[in-house]
Design a protein around this motif. Structure first.
Motif, PDB file in Angstrom:
ATOM      1  N   CYS A   1       0.848  -1.186   0.000  1.00 42.74           N
ATOM      2  CA  CYS A   1       0.000   0.000   0.000  1.00 42.74           C
ATOM      3  C   CYS A   1       0.890   1.245   0.000  1.00 42.74           C
ATOM      4  N   MET A   2       0.550   2.200  -0.868  1.00 43.18           N
ATOM      5  CA  MET A   2       1.363   3.407  -0.999  1.00 43.18           C
ATOM      6  C   MET A   2       0.960   4.459   0.034  1.00 43.18           C
ATOM      7  N   HIS A   3      -0.137   4.216   0.741  1.00 40.60           N
ATOM      8  CA  HIS A   3      -0.643   5.141   1.746  1.00 40.60           C
ATOM      9  C   HIS A   3      -0.832   6.550   1.172  1.00 40.60           C
ATOM     10  N   CYS A   4      -1.831   6.620   0.292  1.00 44.51           N
ATOM     11  CA  CYS A   4      -2.161   7.873  -0.390  1.00 44.51           C
ATOM     12  C   CYS A   4      -2.536   8.946   0.626  1.00 44.51           C
TER      13      CYS A   4
ATOM     14  N   LYS B   1      -5.315  -5.091   3.842  1.00 41.71           N
ATOM     15  CA  LYS B   1      -4.166  -4.572   3.101  1.00 41.71           C
ATOM     16  C   LYS B   1      -3.097  -4.136   4.086  1.00 41.71           C
TER      17      LYS B   1
ATOM     18  N   VAL C   1      -3.908  -2.506  -4.674  1.00 43.20           N
ATOM     19  CA  VAL C   1      -3.411  -2.997  -3.393  1.00 43.20           C
ATOM     20  C   VAL C   1      -4.406  -3.828  -2.564  1.00 43.20           C
ATOM     21  N   PRO C   2      -5.581  -3.294  -2.229  1.00 42.40           N
ATOM     22  CA  PRO C   2      -6.404  -4.030  -1.258  1.00 42.40           C
ATOM     23  C   PRO C   2      -6.824  -5.402  -1.786  1.00 42.40           C
TER      24      PRO C   2
ATOM     25  N   PRO D   1      -6.715   8.923   0.258  1.00 46.43           N
ATOM     26  CA  PRO D   1      -6.868   7.577  -0.291  1.00 46.43           C
ATOM     27  C   PRO D   1      -8.211   7.324  -0.988  1.00 46.43           C
ATOM     28  N   VAL D   2      -8.130   6.958  -2.245  1.00 45.79           N
ATOM     29  CA  VAL D   2      -9.338   6.641  -3.013  1.00 45.79           C
ATOM     30  C   VAL D   2     -10.083   5.485  -2.385  1.00 45.79           C
ATOM     31  N   CYS D   3      -9.337   4.532  -1.859  1.00 45.61           N
ATOM     32  CA  CYS D   3      -9.980   3.359  -1.276  1.00 45.61           C
ATOM     33  C   CYS D   3     -10.943   3.781  -0.180  1.00 45.61           C
TER      34      CYS D   3
ATOM     35  N   THR E   1      -3.020   4.690   5.994  1.00 41.08           N
ATOM     36  CA  THR E   1      -4.355   4.210   5.645  1.00 41.08           C
ATOM     37  C   THR E   1      -4.459   2.764   6.099  1.00 41.08           C
TER      38      THR E   1
ATOM     39  N   CYS F   1      -8.574   1.342  -6.010  1.00 40.49           N
ATOM     40  CA  CYS F   1      -7.178   1.661  -5.721  1.00 40.49           C
ATOM     41  C   CYS F   1      -6.347   1.677  -7.000  1.00 40.49           C
ATOM     42  N   PRO F   2      -5.683   2.777  -7.282  1.00 37.53           N
ATOM     43  CA  PRO F   2      -4.917   2.859  -8.527  1.00 37.53           C
ATOM     44  C   PRO F   2      -3.693   1.942  -8.531  1.00 37.53           C
ATOM     45  N   PHE F   3      -3.296   1.461  -7.381  1.00 37.81           N
ATOM     46  CA  PHE F   3      -2.098   0.615  -7.310  1.00 37.81           C
ATOM     47  C   PHE F   3      -2.440  -0.879  -7.176  1.00 37.81           C
TER      48      PHE F   3
HETATM   49  S1  SF4 Z   1      -5.049   0.878  -0.681  1.00 38.73           S
HETATM   50 FE1  SF4 Z   1      -4.560   1.921  -2.591  1.00 38.73          FE
HETATM   51  S2  SF4 Z   1      -5.819   3.776  -2.563  1.00 38.73           S
HETATM   52 FE2  SF4 Z   1      -5.799   2.987  -0.464  1.00 38.73          FE
HETATM   53  S3  SF4 Z   1      -4.099   4.077   0.488  1.00 38.73           S
HETATM   54 FE3  SF4 Z   1      -3.250   2.158  -0.267  1.00 38.73          FE
HETATM   55  S4  SF4 Z   1      -2.469   2.638  -2.286  1.00 38.73           S
HETATM   56 FE4  SF4 Z   1      -3.817   4.347  -1.725  1.00 38.73          FE
END
Ligand code: SF4
Ligand code: SF4
Ligand code: SF4
Lengths: 740, 214
Positions: free
Chosen positions: B53-56, B112, B100-101, B59-61, B78, B96-98
């Motif tokens: 997880c990039m920890h936006c 995640k 991840v979840p 966060p879109v998630c 996040t 999630c654009p990456f």
């Molecule tokens: S799960 Fe995806 S959208 Fe949510 S914080 Fe991590 S990288 Fe960002």
């Protein structure tokens, strides 16, 4: 007679390999551990520091040990999951004896020891001392390695003791000793970080010495150029400055070709050569014909790559050579290493910060286990078993007559050849699984089956132990205490973490009990591994690998001590050969001229493809331990045959098809993995698996004349698309030799 | 002393999966790994890419979560979905654009990476970055990264018109300031996964390297 007592599927059913996937207490056990013990991972020669968590005398997990200087908390997947070899359902808990037709049944400790002592005595009386062989391992602690040597030479008085380090480090050891004088990495790993040019020859660092990757990448960030030689584009090769896809066995073309260019362009240190070395004239003469064009034909790569390598290595301000099995597992393994080391000495870039040389030792105690006297040609302290002074020193330490110490015996593979010829009639084996790891498996099996008596000490019933008459349940590393010596030459302390389960015993106690039954009681009256270490210190005193000044306390204080360490107030020697002082009596490095010659078996019309074998990161050696750890099995469940799309197309093989890889000696059927990252004239199969899935069914029983290492890295095969196999074992779980 | 941060350098990754295996040993979700290790295209290359997880920052998630089950801590972590709230709709998984979840069917909940909260909150490094043999994953200070690495740490991503900023940094060649995802020279990691910032494989074909053999 050493026969399988019952079918393999029945043996697997009872003794595994089964996978252990859930830690003792379950995944969610949130309870605090009783204690956390600082020790080391035992699954490769890097010996990473790790802390094991203990609850109720079971290892339940790990915690990184961030202030151990070598790895600073880093671990590969084997280190992360190593704790799952404890509390394992396959664990041997009692001594066993073979019951033909049934399998194994429990036997009382005293009976097992008595029967073994009796068999040894009978065989030695009837056929001579040397008819009973001792086979050991490079995963053992220094204490156990020392004890095994003493056991063979003092209790059994057999010349025939050797170890599975014979499959690992011996070519590098012989080459390094010949040229530099010592058999040890010349520099601590911290010097890699400070180097400006690094040559990695035949070392799949990412998978076989993963922690070393960070040292390479640190050097790169600081501006180092990195050159990698490998028939496969390994994970580190992908991003280095120069990747040379040398054909297996063609390395001397690269090394001699580089030296040729370096001499031509004046990139050698003539002053250093004159002052600190001998034999350069012969080398200069030998490499004269290795023009880039000539060398390129041997190496099987464009001449421009060889020139480029010389241009990077030649004028570098500092440089570091790393090599391992890729150039060592050859019938010219010693020559390959010598040609590489010549490149180091010719530049004078050794014995300084950031400049030097290291072989990357593979097995857990690959370094230490070869120093303590369990090699057929060596006594403790790297002493020569044929040197009268060395023999006298050991006779004094052991309190025996010099004349009673056997002379040089047979090397590991030769011991099996002697068993096949019925010259060796009995064998005791500890920490070795030749029924996976030796070449030409059909022959090895025949050799074992011809033994009149076969005893094995192990913690799991390995593929080899299945043939034993008597099996003794021994100890895991975490169930005993002792030291090992890492690839750097750093002696480290393995602490006892838990007690052996059931009736299992520490290996050294089993050996002492057996030795006591065979005669010299007082010589094996050790009360602890520390007492064995103290005797080892005396034994190694004055030898090349001098441990006299090393104590367990000093190891703990300094987080490891590098040998040689001749006095108690000596801090140890991280870097060898400083000031151009080499370890030969004349203080000089001895260049060795090397001429390329072909492998024992080069590809031909009938068997047109080069087979090369090696490891994957998730498994250790023969897999006796790692094929029982669920997470590692999941990561790499079974072997496969890597081939280039061009070869695959020629053979009409598609990804995932079954292919049969066949040599003059045998075959293995596996699935194809089609990758562009391998030479189109080579195939690669990893070796950790048994039975029909063993690449060693195909490999060749040919050894280097000096080091006696088998030629695992090249033999000739043909490969064809195959029907799904229907052998007796294909339905077993992949960890046991099945196929999915 | 400056704050410790998470840095990823894809060019260092050797695909050993120590991160994946170690993540599974983390106390908060023992037995479940929260890292994906993507093999780009094994046929073409040995390249791999760890994805945690990039920890936006925004966060879109969490934004798309209809049950408001995904929370951000004050220091920008996040977290995994909250057990009683998560309704297992997998909106976050899609958004999630990456990529991840993960939706865990067995517990009907999204899980995640939560930045090894149990470790980082008491000053320890996350499990994956501690063990990573190549230090493709590393947890250290910005100064240390600038001192020891050639790459430039960035945390700004462009997905089409949208700019995403993350707590986790990636190391990129010095001239880069923002990773532009999905505009030509960047590859899709694999079908079904979201776009990633990994460069396309150049020349990992050994046969091509041997082509100018005499
Ligand atoms: S799960 Fe995806 S959208 Fe949510 S914080 Fe991590 S990288 Fe960002
Ligand atoms: S196997 Fe080697 S690299 Fe991996 S954790 Fe153990 S000692 Fe370290
Ligand atoms: S531990 Fe590091 S090198 Fe290994 S796969 Fe994960 S990120 Fe890559």
């Amino acid at each position: 007679m050493a026969k399988l007592p019952t079918s393999v599927p029945l043996l697997v059913d009872r003794f595994g390999p089964h996978t252990h996937t859930i830690p003792p207490g379950g995944w969610t056990s949130a309870e605090e551990p009783d204690r956390t013990v600082k020790t080391h991972c035992c699954f490769c020669g890097q010996q990473c520091g790790i802390q094991l968590k203990v609850k109720d005398n079971k290892v339940v997990g790990f915690e990184p040990w961030q202030d151990f200087p070598f790895n600073l908390g880093k671990l590969c997947p084997k280190g992360v999951k190593r704790y799952l070899q404890g509390d394992h359902p396959d664990r041997l808990l009692t001594p066993l004896e073979r019951v033909q037709g049934e399998g194994f049944r429990r036997i009382d400790w005293n009976k097992a020891l008595d029967r073994t002592a009796e068999a040894i005595r009978r065989i030695q009386q009837e056929h001579g001392h040397d008819a009973f062989a001792v086979l050991t391992g490079a995963s053992l602690t220094n204490e156990k390695a020392y004890l095994m040597g003493k056991f063979a030479r003092v209790a059994l008085r057999t010349a025939n003791i050797d170890y599975n380090g014979r499959l690992c480090m011996v070519s590098a050891a012989a080459a390094s000793k010949k040229i530099l004088g010592y058999d040890r990495a010349a520099n601590p790993w911290s010097d890699i970080r400070k180097s400006k040019c690094i040559l990695v020859a035949g070392a799949n660092v990412a998978e076989c010495a993963p922690i070393t990757t960070e040292y390479l990448w640190s050097a790169r960030e600081a501006g180092a150029k990195i050159i990698v030689l490998d028939p496969r584009m390994t994970p580190i090769a992908r991003t280095v400055d120069l990747y040379i896809p040398v054909r297996s066995g063609g390395d001397i073309g690269i090394f001699n070709g580089m030296l040729h260019v370096m001499i031509e362009r004046g990139w050698i240190d003539r002053d250093f050569i004159a002052k600190h070395t001998t034999g350069f004239e012969e080398v200069e003469r030998a490499v004269r014909k290795y023009t880039p064009e000539y060398a390129s034909k041997i190496a099987g790569v464009p001449a421009s790559m060889i020139v480029r390598a010389a241009e990077m290595w030649g004028p570098a301000e500092s440089s570091f050579l790393l090599h391992s099995r890729g150039i060592e597992h050859h019938t010219k393994g010693v020559e390959n290493c010598m040609a590489a080391i010549n490149l180091v000495v010719a530049t004078g870039r050794i014995g300084r910060e950031g400049s030097g040389y290291a072989m990357i030792t593979g097995q857990g105690n690959g370094q230490g286990a070869r120093e303590q006297g369990q090699k057929c040609d060596q006594l403790p302290g790297h002493r020569d078993i044929e040197n009268p002074e060395h023999r006298e020193h050991m006779a004094n330490v052991w309190g025996v007559l010099e004349s009673s110490i056997p002379h040089k015996g047979l090397s590991a593979l030769e011991i099996f050849e002697a068993a096949h010829a019925r010259k060796i009639r009995g064998m005791i084996l500890l920490s070795f699984n030749p029924m996976v790891s030796l070449p030409d498996q059909r022959f090895i099996r025949e050799a074992i089956e011809r033994l009149e008596f076969f005893a094995v000490i192990d913690f799991f019933l390995s593929e080899t132990a299945r043939f034993a008459d008597i099996v003794f349940p021994g100890s895991l590393m975490e169930e005993d205490e002792g030291t090992t010596t890492s690839a750097e030459g750093r002696v480290v302390h393995h602490r006892q973490v838990v007690d052996p389960p059931g009736e299992a015993r520490q290996d050294w106690k089993i050996i002492c009990d057996l030795a006591t039954r065979l005669g010299p009681k007082d010589k094996f009256a050790f009360a602890s591994p520390k007492e064995i270490f103290d005797e080892l210190r005396q034994a190694s005193r004055g030898g090349a690998s001098d441990y006299y000044g090393i104590t367990w306390e000093k190891i703990d204080e300094q987080k490891g001590v590098f040998w040689p360490c001749p006095e108690l107030d000596h801090p140890g020697t991280p870097r060898l050969y400083e000031g151009g002082r080499f370890a030969h009596p004349d203080g000089k490095a001895h260049f060795q001229a090397v001429e390329w010659r072909p492998a024992a078996e080069e590809p031909d019309e009938e068997y047109p493809i080069t087979l090369t074998s090696g490891r994957v990161v998730a498994h250790y050696l023969s897999g006796n331990q790692t094929r029982r750890i669920g997470a590692l099995v999941k990561q790499t469940p079974q072997p496969y045959c890597e081939m280039h799309p061009r070869l695959a197309e020629k053979l009409s093989v598609a990804e995932g098809d079954f292919v049969r890889v066949e040599s003059r000696r045998g075959s293995t059927t596996l699935r194809a993995l089609i990758v562009k990252t391998i030479r189109p004239d080579h195939v690669f199969v990893p070796y950790h698996w048994p039975l029909e899935r063993s690449v060693n069914n195909c490999t060749i029983r040919a050894i280097d004349p000096v080091s006696k290492i088998p030629e695992f890295k090249i033999c000739a095969v043909r490969v064809a698309k195959a029907a799904p196999p229907s052998d007796d074992h294909v339905k077993l779980a992949p960890e046991a030799g099945g196929l999915r | 002393m400056s704050e410790l941060a998470f840095f990823i350098d894809y060019s260092r990754c050797i695909g050993c999966r120590a991160c994946v295996q170690a993540c599974e040993e983390c106390d908060t979700h023992r037995g479940q790994s929260m890292i994906h290790l993507e093999t780009i295209e094994r046929r073409d290359t040995v390249q791999t890419a760890p994805q945690m997880c990039m920890h936006c920052e925004d966060p879109v998630c969490a934004r798309v979560c209809p049950a408001d089950a995904i929370k951000q801590t004050p220091d920008g972590v996040t977290q995994s979905s909250l057990k009683p709230r998560c309704i297992g709709c997998a909106n976050c998984v899609m958004a999630c654009p990456f990529g991840v979840p993960k939706y865990e069917a067995s517990i009907d909940q999204m899980m995640k990476c939560d930045y090894c909260f149990d470790r980082t909150s008491i000053g320890k490094k996350p499990m994956c970055a501690t063990v990573c043999p190549s230090q493709a994953l590393t947890f250290t200070t910005r100064e240390e990264i600038e001192r020891t690495r050639r790459g430039r740490p960035i945390n700004e991503w462009r997905f089409g018109n949208e700019v995403v900023r993350t707590k986790v940094f990636v190391l990129v060649p010095p001239a880069t300031t923002q990773v532009d995802v999905g505009l030509g020279d960047l590859v899709q990691i694999r079908a079904g996964k979201k776009a990633s910032h990994v460069r396309p494989v150049a020349k990992d074909d050994v046969a091509a390297l041997l082509e100018d053999l005499p």
